[in-house]
Motif scaffolding. Structure first.
Motif, short mmCIF file in Angstrom:
data_model
loop_
_atom_site.label_atom_id
_atom_site.label_comp_id
_atom_site.label_asym_id
_atom_site.label_seq_id
_atom_site.Cartn_x
_atom_site.Cartn_y
_atom_site.Cartn_z
N LEU A 1 0.85 -1.19 0.00
CA LEU A 1 0.00 0.00 0.00
C LEU A 1 0.89 1.24 0.00
N TYR A 2 0.81 1.97 -1.09
CA TYR A 2 1.60 3.19 -1.27
C TYR A 2 0.62 4.35 -1.17
N PHE A 3 0.55 4.97 0.01
CA PHE A 3 -0.41 6.04 0.26
C PHE A 3 0.15 7.37 -0.23
N GLY A 4 -0.75 8.22 -0.72
CA GLY A 4 -0.31 9.54 -1.11
C GLY A 4 -1.45 10.42 -1.54
N SER A 5 -1.17 11.72 -1.55
CA SER A 5 -2.14 12.66 -2.09
C SER A 5 -2.16 12.57 -3.62
N PHE A 6 -0.98 12.29 -4.20
CA PHE A 6 -0.84 12.20 -5.66
C PHE A 6 -1.51 13.42 -6.30
N GLN B 1 -2.15 -10.18 2.51
CA GLN B 1 -1.14 -9.66 3.43
C GLN B 1 -0.77 -8.26 2.96
N PHE B 2 -0.88 -7.29 3.84
CA PHE B 2 -0.62 -5.90 3.47
C PHE B 2 0.71 -5.42 4.04
N THR B 3 1.42 -4.67 3.22
CA THR B 3 2.69 -4.05 3.58
C THR B 3 2.56 -2.57 3.29
N ILE B 4 3.13 -1.74 4.15
CA ILE B 4 3.08 -0.29 3.97
C ILE B 4 4.36 0.16 3.27
N ILE B 5 4.20 0.96 2.21
CA ILE B 5 5.33 1.49 1.45
C ILE B 5 5.42 2.99 1.75
N MET B 6 6.62 3.45 2.10
CA MET B 6 6.77 4.89 2.37
C MET B 6 8.23 5.29 2.25
N GLY B 7 8.45 6.58 2.14
CA GLY B 7 9.79 7.12 2.12
C GLY B 7 10.35 7.22 3.52
N SER B 8 11.67 7.26 3.62
CA SER B 8 12.32 7.35 4.93
C SER B 8 11.97 8.67 5.63
N TYR C 1 2.11 -4.82 10.85
CA TYR C 1 2.35 -4.71 9.40
C TYR C 1 3.82 -4.46 9.11
N PRO C 2 4.34 -5.12 8.06
CA PRO C 2 5.71 -4.82 7.64
C PRO C 2 5.75 -3.51 6.85
N PHE C 3 6.93 -2.93 6.77
CA PHE C 3 7.14 -1.67 6.04
C PHE C 3 8.25 -1.86 5.01
N TYR C 4 8.01 -1.38 3.80
CA TYR C 4 9.07 -1.21 2.82
C TYR C 4 9.33 0.29 2.78
N VAL C 5 10.52 0.67 3.16
CA VAL C 5 10.87 2.08 3.25
C VAL C 5 11.97 2.39 2.25
N TYR C 6 11.69 3.30 1.32
CA TYR C 6 12.71 3.69 0.35
C TYR C 6 13.46 4.91 0.88
N TYR D 1 11.26 1.79 15.70
CA TYR D 1 10.08 1.75 16.57
C TYR D 1 9.53 0.33 16.71
N GLY D 2 10.39 -0.66 16.53
CA GLY D 2 9.98 -2.05 16.65
C GLY D 2 9.32 -2.62 15.39
N ALA D 3 9.31 -1.84 14.32
CA ALA D 3 8.67 -2.29 13.08
C ALA D 3 9.56 -3.26 12.31
N ARG D 4 8.92 -4.09 11.51
CA ARG D 4 9.65 -4.92 10.55
C ARG D 4 9.87 -4.03 9.32
N VAL D 5 11.08 -3.55 9.18
CA VAL D 5 11.40 -2.58 8.13
C VAL D 5 12.40 -3.18 7.16
N GLU D 6 12.07 -3.13 5.88
CA GLU D 6 13.05 -3.45 4.84
C GLU D 6 13.34 -2.14 4.11
N VAL D 7 14.60 -1.74 4.14
CA VAL D 7 15.00 -0.49 3.51
C VAL D 7 15.37 -0.77 2.06
N LEU D 8 14.80 0.01 1.16
CA LEU D 8 15.00 -0.17 -0.28
C LEU D 8 15.76 1.01 -0.87
N ASP D 9 16.60 0.70 -1.84
CA ASP D 9 17.29 1.75 -2.58
C ASP D 9 16.61 1.93 -3.93
#
Length: 189
Positions: free
Chosen positions: A5-10, A99-106, A125-130, A141-149
């Motif tokens: 889930l990539y949230f935004g105003s877009f 299964q939902f994952t949250i996508i967001m910028g650092s 929920y896991p997080f993919y953070v770019y 903050y105790g989150a399951r975070v995968e950092v993406l480049d």
């Protein structure tokens, strides 16, 4: 199925958003990425927002030919302002097998402790953070975070809106169909 889930105003959607969504869709274990158009971000002023249905349509135009990306207006039927924790509770109930994952910028992740019930989010929920320049992740903050480049472009919806007001071309910053639709409907003038 795993859905990011990539949230935004877009406001409006641009190539930078699409590059990130596409990168996450093809470089992680996710099956799909939903670009969730937020009717109102509680941490941003709403005065410059184009109508949510118009923004949703622009996202639909931008992703229509990419099978792993989808525009979502799920928050339009939920109470305002939109809180991620409420949206995820609704989605988890409506789609119990997903299964939902949250996508967001650092940069956004650095503010996660300001979010409503963020403790619930980081626990469930896991997080993919770019990575965003100047916004290193020092605390998870105790989150399951995968950092993406993911590849990043230094463009913003704010700049695009300003260029439209100044009658400057936004070609190559947003998909051609989105450029045409914005022009045809006099958005952001």
């Amino acid at each position: 199925m795993k859905i990011g889930l990539y949230f935004g105003s877009f406001n409006p959607i641009h190539i930078g958003h699409l590059i990130i969504a596409n990168y996450v869709a093809y470089h992680t274990d996710l099956d799909k990425v939903w670009l969730v158009v937020s009717p109102q971000n509680p941490l941003k002023p709403s005065s410059t927002l184009l109508n949510e249905h118009h923004r949703f349509h622009l996202v639909e135009l931008a992703v229509k030919d990419e099978p792993r990306l989808r525009a979502s207006n799920i928050e339009f039927s939920l109470p305002r302002p939109s809180f991620t924790v409420d949206t995820l509770a609704y989605l988890s109930e409506k789609f119990p097998t997903q299964q939902f994952t949250i996508i967001m910028g650092s940069d956004s992740f650095q503010n996660i402790s300001r979010w409503k019930n963020y403790q619930h989010l980081v626990k469930h929920y896991p997080f993919y953070v770019y990575r965003r320049p100047g916004h290193e992740i020092k605390e998870t903050y105790g989150a399951r975070v995968e950092v993406l480049d993911a590849p990043l472009l230094d463009i913003s919806s704010t700049s695009i809106r300003q260029w439209i007001k100044e009658d400057k071309s936004i070609r190559f910053l947003v998909p051609d169909e989105v450029v045409a639709y914005i022009a045809a409907n006099n958005y952001y003038k």
